[in-house]
Design a protein around this motif. Structure first.
Motif, mmCIF file in Angstrom:
data_model
loop_
_atom_site.group_PDB
_atom_site.id
_atom_site.type_symbol
_atom_site.label_atom_id
_atom_site.label_comp_id
_atom_site.label_asym_id
_atom_site.label_seq_id
_atom_site.Cartn_x
_atom_site.Cartn_y
_atom_site.Cartn_z
ATOM 1 N N MET A 7 0.862 -1.458 0.624
ATOM 2 C CA MET A 7 0.144 0.174 -0.055
ATOM 3 C C MET A 7 0.918 1.408 -0.200
ATOM 4 O O MET A 7 0.763 1.898 -0.639
ATOM 5 C CB MET A 7 -0.795 -0.183 1.348
ATOM 6 N N LEU A 8 2.288 1.110 0.763
ATOM 7 C CA LEU A 8 2.820 2.700 0.600
ATOM 8 C C LEU A 8 3.194 2.488 -0.594
ATOM 9 O O LEU A 8 3.900 4.118 -0.752
ATOM 10 C CB LEU A 8 4.266 2.074 1.677
ATOM 11 N N GLN A 9 3.329 1.384 -1.438
ATOM 12 C CA GLN A 9 4.485 1.771 -2.730
ATOM 13 C C GLN A 9 3.332 2.031 -4.198
ATOM 14 O O GLN A 9 3.841 2.889 -5.157
ATOM 15 C CB GLN A 9 4.796 0.777 -3.243
ATOM 16 N N THR A 10 1.952 2.288 -3.266
ATOM 17 C CA THR A 10 0.492 2.964 -4.076
ATOM 18 C C THR A 10 0.176 4.080 -4.247
ATOM 19 O O THR A 10 0.533 4.242 -3.026
ATOM 20 C CB THR A 10 0.134 1.256 -4.675
ATOM 21 N N ARG A 11 -0.799 4.069 -5.292
ATOM 22 C CA ARG A 11 -2.296 5.081 -4.383
ATOM 23 C C ARG A 11 -3.095 5.028 -4.399
ATOM 24 O O ARG A 11 -4.657 5.632 -4.647
ATOM 25 C CB ARG A 11 -2.182 6.738 -5.680
ATOM 26 N N ARG A 12 -3.421 2.894 -3.758
ATOM 27 C CA ARG A 12 -4.161 2.301 -4.063
ATOM 28 C C ARG A 12 -5.672 3.116 -2.871
ATOM 29 O O ARG A 12 -4.297 3.413 -1.730
ATOM 30 C CB ARG A 12 -4.322 0.845 -3.716
ATOM 31 N N GLY A 13 -6.962 3.208 -2.665
ATOM 32 C CA GLY A 13 -7.865 3.533 -1.112
ATOM 33 C C GLY A 13 -6.885 4.702 -1.156
ATOM 34 O O GLY A 13 -7.260 4.773 0.091
ATOM 35 N N ALA A 14 -7.112 5.910 -1.643
ATOM 36 C CA ALA A 14 -6.736 7.188 -1.697
ATOM 37 C C ALA A 14 -7.649 7.545 -0.105
ATOM 38 O O ALA A 14 -6.959 8.625 0.818
ATOM 39 C CB ALA A 14 -6.873 8.079 -2.378
ATOM 40 N N VAL A 15 -8.646 6.993 -0.083
ATOM 41 C CA VAL A 15 -9.846 7.503 1.050
ATOM 42 C C VAL A 15 -9.538 6.968 2.410
ATOM 43 O O VAL A 15 -9.199 8.077 3.723
ATOM 44 C CB VAL A 15 -11.472 7.675 0.741
ATOM 45 N N LEU A 16 -9.003 5.731 2.550
ATOM 46 C CA LEU A 16 -8.634 5.109 3.763
ATOM 47 C C LEU A 16 -7.481 5.177 4.182
ATOM 48 O O LEU A 16 -7.196 4.897 5.104
ATOM 49 C CB LEU A 16 -8.990 3.500 3.365
ATOM 50 N N PHE A 17 -6.188 5.189 2.421
ATOM 51 C CA PHE A 17 -4.841 4.697 3.581
ATOM 52 C C PHE A 17 -4.354 6.428 3.054
ATOM 53 O O PHE A 17 -2.855 6.967 3.232
ATOM 54 C CB PHE A 17 -4.613 3.521 2.613
ATOM 55 N N ASP A 18 -4.372 7.229 2.102
ATOM 56 C CA ASP A 18 -3.989 8.902 1.824
ATOM 57 C C ASP A 18 -3.117 8.994 3.255
ATOM 58 O O ASP A 18 -1.931 9.858 3.436
ATOM 59 C CB ASP A 18 -4.624 9.819 1.087
ATOM 60 N N GLY A 19 -4.016 9.278 4.281
ATOM 61 C CA GLY A 19 -3.668 9.557 5.980
ATOM 62 C C GLY A 19 -1.898 8.998 6.158
ATOM 63 O O GLY A 19 -0.882 9.436 6.707
ATOM 64 N N TRP A 20 -2.737 8.063 6.061
ATOM 65 C CA TRP A 20 -1.642 6.859 6.800
ATOM 66 C C TRP A 20 -0.429 6.869 5.969
ATOM 67 O O TRP A 20 0.986 6.968 6.412
ATOM 68 C CB TRP A 20 -2.496 5.533 6.581
ATOM 69 N N ARG A 21 -0.366 6.705 4.623
ATOM 70 C CA ARG A 21 0.499 6.979 3.953
ATOM 71 C C ARG A 21 1.783 8.320 3.392
ATOM 72 O O ARG A 21 2.584 7.747 3.783
ATOM 73 C CB ARG A 21 0.107 6.604 1.840
ATOM 74 N N GLN A 22 1.437 9.324 3.731
ATOM 75 C CA GLN A 22 2.173 10.535 3.859
ATOM 76 C C GLN A 22 2.359 10.408 5.010
ATOM 77 O O GLN A 22 4.348 10.871 5.241
ATOM 78 C CB GLN A 22 0.705 11.733 3.449
ATOM 79 N N GLU A 23 2.377 9.911 6.337
ATOM 80 C CA GLU A 23 2.833 10.630 7.179
ATOM 81 C C GLU A 23 3.970 9.697 7.554
ATOM 82 O O GLU A 23 4.569 9.259 7.845
ATOM 83 C CB GLU A 23 1.482 9.829 8.391
ATOM 84 N N SER A 24 3.246 7.893 6.954
ATOM 85 C CA SER A 24 4.134 7.318 7.333
ATOM 86 C C SER A 24 5.970 6.893 6.161
ATOM 87 O O SER A 24 6.521 6.774 6.339
ATOM 88 C CB SER A 24 3.565 5.551 6.653
ATOM 89 N N ARG A 25 5.522 7.802 4.870
ATOM 90 C CA ARG A 25 6.306 8.006 3.865
ATOM 91 C C ARG A 25 7.466 8.691 4.989
ATOM 92 O O ARG A 25 8.530 9.251 4.486
ATOM 93 C CB ARG A 25 5.651 8.058 2.513
ATOM 94 N N ARG A 26 6.679 10.267 5.336
ATOM 95 C CA ARG A 26 7.747 11.220 5.891
ATOM 96 C C ARG A 26 8.422 10.327 6.730
ATOM 97 O O ARG A 26 9.973 11.318 6.777
ATOM 98 C CB ARG A 26 6.627 12.993 6.354
ATOM 99 N N ARG A 27 7.744 9.700 7.377
ATOM 100 C CA ARG A 27 8.557 9.420 8.942
ATOM 101 C C ARG A 27 9.720 8.310 8.779
ATOM 102 O O ARG A 27 10.551 7.833 9.262
ATOM 103 C CB ARG A 27 7.857 9.038 10.182
ATOM 104 N N LEU A 28 9.324 7.494 7.787
ATOM 105 C CA LEU A 28 10.917 6.380 7.213
ATOM 106 C C LEU A 28 12.102 7.075 6.984
ATOM 107 O O LEU A 28 13.134 5.902 7.473
ATOM 108 C CB LEU A 28 9.409 5.353 6.243
#
Length: 327
Positions: free
Chosen positions: A35-56
């Motif tokens: 999920m981190l590598q894609t844009r799938r499920g934007a409504v569900l995962f975009d907040g998590w994805r942006q924060e995770s990418r920033r911190r990883l």
């Protein structure tokens, strides 16, 4: 072009169908990397994805090399089914035999800059294995642990739905629920899959594992000789509340009392039994019990017995400590 996964059941396999007791921490970790590598499920995962990418940051790219979002990924990354204890699962993964690592990693397409490290992992060189463990712990702490309470709650709701189906019609009702209309045509369960594949259970049964981070189509192990497992996406789920995991806010607390104990304390924002606490905190029942004992002696939680079950809850001191860590 999308294919179909056809799982072939015998009479014994239908009887041996079971649903995992909860989410599996290594399957969720592997699926979350996709999920981190894609844009799938934007409504569900975009907040998590942006924060995770920033911190990883950059180190996550090494793990992604082993676990690409497109195509298959190595079976050794998911050696368990329904295990919530991250360290226990990680130990199993890191102890994968060299012969198996060489085969599975040899099938990956690896960027030139990562080939030396991947070869070292495949050869089980101690330094490379330690680095893999370090990277996995950092990823789990940053990207998975903040979402874990949501993962547990959503998977638990799905398990209840499957339990209700079982009470209505046994294992075949569960299979019908999994596949949707027309997907279960005894003795074959047919599901959408990235390519056409047949999996023959041969009397071994099947473990069904609902997964929060699994998306669109189910996953299963590539090696047909391994114990059969079907990991499938939840049909209904809620997004991880932005910042709800507060792993970044728990870092000072984790440094003071340890990350797992901090997760146990954070999980007790709502009272839980020991087994429920273990699932919420992503650890084993014995580990949760041990950490609860330490926290109780420190005056941060209290434990009462209700109908023979130990129920843990925060003391005012424990609640104040958590409040002081919330950004």
């Amino acid at each position: 072009m999308a294919g179909r996964l056809r799982i072939h059941f015998g009479v014994a396999d239908v009887a041996r169908l079971r649903v995992a007791s909860g989410p599996d921490v290594l399957w969720e970790t592997a699926n979350s990397m996709h999920m981190l590598q894609t844009r799938r499920g934007a409504v569900l995962f975009d907040g998590w994805r942006q924060e995770s990418r920033r911190r990883l940051g950059a180190p996550a790219r090494m793990l992604i090399t082993l676990n690409p979002a497109i195509g298959s990924f190595p079976d050794f990354l998911t050696p368990t089914t329904g295990l919530s204890d991250f360290e226990a699962g990680l130990d199993l993964m890191l102890s994968t035999p060299r012969a198996r690592l060489r085969i599975e990693l040899g099938e990956l397409t690896v960027p030139a800059r990562m080939r030396q490290w991947v070869r070292a992992v495949a050869d089980t060189e101690p330094g490379a294995i330690r680095e893999l463990g370090r990277l996995y712990r950092a990823y789990h702490r940053t990207a998975v642990l903040p979402a874990w309470s949501t993962v547990v709650a959503e998977v638990s709701a799905e398990r209840q739905r499957l339990a209700q189906a079982y009470l209505r019609g046994g294992s075949e009702a569960v299979l019908t629920q999994l596949a949707g209309p027309g997907g279960w045509r005894p003795p074959v369960l047919e599901l959408p899959y990235p390519w056409d594949r047949d999996l023959f259970l041969d009397g071994r049964g099947l473990v069904v594992l609902p997964s929060y981070f699994c998306w669109k189509h189910p996953c299963t192990l590539l090696d047909p000789e391994l114990p059969p497992v079907l990991v499938y996406p939840l049909r209904l789920r809620h997004p991880v509340p932005f910042g709800a995991g507060r792993a970044h806010g728990d870092e000072p607390l984790g440094a003071m009392i340890g990350p797992t104990r901090a997760a146990v304390l954070r999980a007790l924002e709502v009272p839980y039994s020991t087994s429920d606490l273990a699932r919420r905190a992503g650890t084993s029942v014995p580990s949760a019990s041990q950490h609860a004992t330490v926290l109780r002696r420190a005056g941060l939680i209290t434990t009462e017995r209700k109908q023979g079950t130990a129920v843990h809850s925060l003391t005012p001191l424990g609640a104040a400590m958590l409040a002081s860590q919330t950004p």
